[in-house]
Design an enzyme around this catalytic site. Structure first.
Site, short mmCIF file in Angstrom:
data_model
loop_
_atom_site.label_atom_id
_atom_site.label_comp_id
_atom_site.label_asym_id
_atom_site.label_seq_id
_atom_site.Cartn_x
_atom_site.Cartn_y
_atom_site.Cartn_z
N GLY A 1 0.79 -1.15 0.00
CA GLY A 1 -0.20 -0.16 0.02
C GLY A 1 0.94 1.21 -0.01
N GLU B 1 2.41 -7.13 14.70
CA GLU B 1 1.82 -8.21 15.19
C GLU B 1 1.38 -9.09 13.96
OE1 GLU B 1 -2.17 -9.58 17.52
OE2 GLU B 1 -1.34 -7.59 17.55
N ASP C 1 -6.17 7.32 9.35
CA ASP C 1 -6.45 6.69 8.09
C ASP C 1 -7.26 5.47 8.44
OD1 ASP C 1 -6.04 6.24 5.52
OD2 ASP C 1 -4.29 5.41 5.59
N PRO D 1 -11.83 0.22 5.90
CA PRO D 1 -11.66 -1.37 6.07
C PRO D 1 -10.56 -2.02 5.68
CG PRO D 1 -13.73 -0.25 4.81
CD PRO D 1 -12.80 0.96 5.06
#
Length: 892
Positions: A21, A90, A134, A137
């Site tokens: 991303g 994580e 930010d 979903p």
């Protein structure tokens, strides 16, 4: 950079890529020391090679690592390996919420627990002062056991933007002007709050907005704000409502209300705390009941914009990457009215005046540099992606086009000028010390209002003698003729015959048509507004908060039919200028009144650093005045919901405030008596110019102490309380400064010249008067002796609104580029002063062209100043409308 399986970063072995991303590529890796799988987010190279950004990120990451909540994805550490830098995160198995939504709308039973856990994560972070910035979903994981993990908390602030050239509005980090300056990723377009899109600072309410967007998307399977690219997505965020009918019919009313509260565009009206959402989502009773269709959705009160169908919009938004101008607009045959947004040039706000070219293809506008406060003119081809500055137009305003669209005329430095579009130096046409608009007609004639409180004049565009075109009707009480507009035949024009300030009780101003050859005037409508003419056969004008139109026969000079609204909530200034322009092809551009003139009242030191906030988001129109002891500030304020101004008193010691005046009409230009017992001010209820006095503690009634046929403005009060320095208009000498003896009701000239002399300020001993004058063609500050009329020019590069220090040893004024200037004054019988020097710059909220009201006031010792400074105006977006005239055909 891409890593292959088996690559080692310290103790971590890359196993496989799992995502990518705007914030970097993500890999599954094996931690050899602790024998566990982790996620490594590899930071973009542009970030990793910048030592300053990297150091700042490390500091941010340390703070983010302190978040410890079961619904927040943890940061384990930071790993360096050569030039590669990675976050150790994580590893969370399971699909993202975006993956779940791709399959379609989620049942309420599935959406509720996910929403509640997201709210719990946000609440925990907000309590520690961390904002996500930010939330979307794609940053929410849902494990197989139903546990929700919110990822990338705070990384939007910690990471710099990685520009990839993509315009995926769903996932691309979107930048604002402020982000460009600070180098911060601040959100994703489809989930960005309006304040983020406008480049303003954000707080946790930005997360609450994004939370509402996510809730809507879970229940509907579609985004609340959609667009083809980043620009149109941001346009939807800024101006459109979600389709509330898309919510399932069985959605509980409380859930609908929660989403609507989250999606209030005004942060002050938005849900205040995410904990409120968490409590509601945890209560089964509130999440059941009547279906959503029984609860009427709250639609943003956008006036006519929400009443009209706005479809097929391709918005032109300047909130992306430094507020760039983006490309054009399209229209759908099914939608008669089409709207788009236009923004000012980067780093600028929209100033006084803009105009569409005769063919409707170009826009010339006044842009004010936010750092310097200097205006200039820019040209925008509506079909182009970038504006162009017109050379050497600094200080320009109120532009208008030549009939052939080849040249632009404008006002600057007390003169009427013109320029072509090829970069040639502007040419001076004539003097115009106090402009109120102009129009360029056939035969190279320019009709303009170039002086305060006069009729219209006409001059050849090539220069030469100025000829008077209209004369004020004294019997009717006319105060000015302004804002001329040529009609198509070139032999008639529209203008405003003003009898009073807009909003005054007895205002009977009219928009009239003038037959130039005969001088015959035809009254058309009662309105105190700059008029517009549409070739489609309409007269447009501002009235009661909206731009309105009425059918107009330009040949017979008659209006007919009903008056209908075209656009509500327009910017409309104190000079009766409506911020709108219309072209022959039916295109309309207007500036919504987005609170752009609202201010913050503050106290600042001699470096311009704020040391005290007095009031925020106030509308100050009549200037500031400090009591002589420096403890109380008098300001002319338009309170929320009010239509006129009142004088408010702010106690700077106690922190209290309240209105002092309650007269009908506006109260402004307030001055204190020497003992601070009374305040005198000007009231406009009799069409501006009656001076009242009221006790500063609010006791008793206001007393009228003076008036003048052409209007009074109060500027200062003598030490013995016997007389006032006032301003008034003289038909022969322009605006003069006068001594008004209260007891005798006597007027004596103090400064009376053929020029406009404004804003008089008495020295503490009342021997000298400082003021500004446009004698040289631009406003400069002068000091005159009241005993022998000696005069000294204090400023040399422009200056306005002088004010003395309490001991008379310093004189302040506002210079070019919003600079607060100071000169030292030597004690003695003769006035001697130093060269002016700058103290600081501030974005003062003042008219700039007439400087009647000071936006600053010095404390008695001159070490601090009360200031009236503009709030951020990044939100200014012009609205462009096509086919608006089709609404007239349907009787609107």
């Amino acid at each position: 950079m891409s890593l292959t399986p088996g690559t080692r970063l310290g103790s971590y072995e890359i196993l496989e890529p799992i995502g990518a991303g705007g914030m970097g590529e993500v890999y599954r890796a094996r931690d050899a020391k602790l024998n566990r799988d982790v996620a490594l987010k590899i930071l973009p190279e542009t970030f990793a090679t910048d030592p300053d950004r990297l150091a700042r990120f490390r500091r941010e990451a340390q703070v983010l690592a302190s978040l410890n909540h079961p619904n927040i994805g943890h940061i384990y550490g930071f790993e360096d390996s050569g030039t590669t830098h990675a976050l150790v995160l994580e590893l969370i198995e399971g699909p993202t919420l975006a993956d779940r939504i791709t399959a379609g709308p989620m049942p309420l039973a599935d959406a509720l627990p996910i929403a509640r856990q997201i709210a719990e994560a946000l609440e925990a972070a907000h309590e520690q002062g961390t904002i996500h910035r930010d939330l979307k979903p794609a940053n929410v994981k849902v494990r197989d056991d139903g546990t929700v993990k919110v990822l990338d908390f705070g990384l939007a602030k910690a990471l710099d933007p990685a520009t990839s050239g993509r315009s995926d509005a769903m996932n691309s980090p979107t930048l604002t002007a402020r982000a460009t300056q600070m180098g911060l990723i601040i959100g994703t377009a489809a989930y960005m709050s309006p304040e983020q899109a406008k480049g303003k600072a954000v707080d946790r309410r930005a997360d609450i907005w994004a939370f509402g967007v996510v809730l809507y998307e879970m229940l509907t399977g579609r985004r609340a704000f959609e667009g083809e690219d980043i620009s149109t997505t941001l346009a939807a965020v800024l101006m459109r409502e979600p389709d509330w009918t898309a919510l399932p019919a069985n959605t509980p009313p409380a859930f609908v209300t929660l989403i609507q509260r989250c999606l209030e565009r005004d942060p002050k009206q938005r849900l205040r705390d995410i904990g409120e959402a968490r409590l509601l989502l945890s209560n089964p009773q509130t999440m059941s009941g009547r279906p959503a269709e029984a609860a009427a959705p709250v639609i943003d009160s956008g006036g006519s914009r929400t009443a009209w169908a706005v479809a097929g919009v391709a918005a032109i938004v300047a909130a992306v990457v430094g507020a760039l101008w983006l490309t054009g607009f399209s229209k759908s045959p099914a939608s008669p009215r089409v709207e788009a947004l236009l923004a000012p040039p980067p780093g600028s706000t929209i100033g006084a005046g803009f105009a569409l070219s005769p063919d409707g293809q170009r826009l010339v506008l006044t842009a004010v540099n936010q750092e310097t406060g200097v205006s200039s003119l820019w040209i925008r081809e509506l079909a182009s992606s970038m504006p162009t500055a017109l050379a050497q137009t600094d200080g320009g305003s109120l532009p208008f086009w030549s009939p052939d669209g080849a040249q632009v005329a404008f006002f600057a430095d007390g003169k009427l000028k013109k320029t072509d579009l090829q970069g040639s130096p502007p040419q001076v046409i004539c003097e115009a010390p106090s402009s109120r608009g102009g129009a360029w007609g056939p035969g190279n004639r320019i009709v303009f209002s170039g002086s305060f409180r006069t009729g219209l004049d006409v001059v050849d565009a090539g220069g030469g003698a100025i000829t008077s075109l209209t004369t004020l009707d004294q019997k009717r009480g006319e105060k000015s003729h302004r804002w001329p507009v040529f009609l198509p035949d070139g032999e008639h024009l529209l203008f405003v015959a003003q009898t009073g300030e807009a909003g005054a009780k007895d205002d009977s101003s009219t928009v009239e048509a003038l037959t130039i050859s005969t001088g015959v005037r035809t009254r058309l409508v009662t309105a105190n507004s700059s008029p517009l003419y549409s070739d489609a056969g309409f007269l447009l004008f501002w009235r009661e908060g909206a731009l309105r139109a009425q059918a107009f026969d330009a040949k017979n000079l008659t209006v007919s039919g009903t008056v209908f609204p075209v656009a509500a909530g327009l910017m409309f200034d104190s000079n009766e200028l409506v911020y709108a322009s219309v072209s022959a092809n039916g295109t309309l551009v207007y500036l919504p009144d987005g609170g752009t003139s609202r201010s913050t009242l503050m106290v600042a030191d001699r470096k311009g650093i704020a040391v005290q906030t007095i009031a925020e988001s106030v509308l100050v129109e009549g200037g500031l005045a400090l009591s002589h002891d420096g403890t109380r500030l008098a300001a002319s304020i338009t309170a929320p919901g009010a239509r006129s101004q009142d004088v408010w008193i702010y106690d700077l010691t106690r922190g209290t405030s309240g209105p002092l005046t309650f007269e009908e009409g506006s109260d402004m230009y307030q001055v204190w008596s020497a003992d601070d017992a009374d305040v005198a001010y000007t009231n406009d209820r009799k069409n501006d110019g009656v001076i009242y006095r009221r006790s500063a503690d609010g006791r008793g009634q206001a007393q009228e102490i003076g008036n003048h046929p052409s209007g009074f403005l109060s500027f200062d009060w003598s030490r013995d309380r016997a007389w006032l320095v006032v301003g008034a208009v003289n038909g022969q000498t322009g605006f003069d400064l006068l001594r008004f003896d209260i007891k005798e009701q006597k007027l004596t000239p103090l400064v009376q010249t053929p020029f406009n002399d404004l804003t008089g300020s008495l020295s503490p001993d009342n021997r000298l008067l400082a003021y500004s004058s446009d004698q040289t063609g631009r406003r400069e500050v002068y000091v005159t002796s009241l005993s022998d009329s000696s005069r000294w020019q204090v400023s040399t590069q422009g200056g306005a609104m002088p004010s003395w220090r309490r001991d008379g040893r310093e004189l302040y004024f506002i210079g070019p580029q919003n600079r607060l200037m100071v000169v030292n004054v030597e004690a003695g019988a003769t006035f001697r002063h130093s060269t002016a020097r700058e103290l600081f710059r501030a974005i003062f909220n003042w008219a700039g062209t007439e400087d009647f009201a000071r936006p600053y006031a010095p404390m008695p010792d001159g070490q601090r100043f009360a200031l009236n400074v503009l709030n951020e105006r990044n939100a200014q977006l012009l609205t462009l409308v096509t086919n608006w005239t089709t609404e007239a055909a349907t009787g609107r």
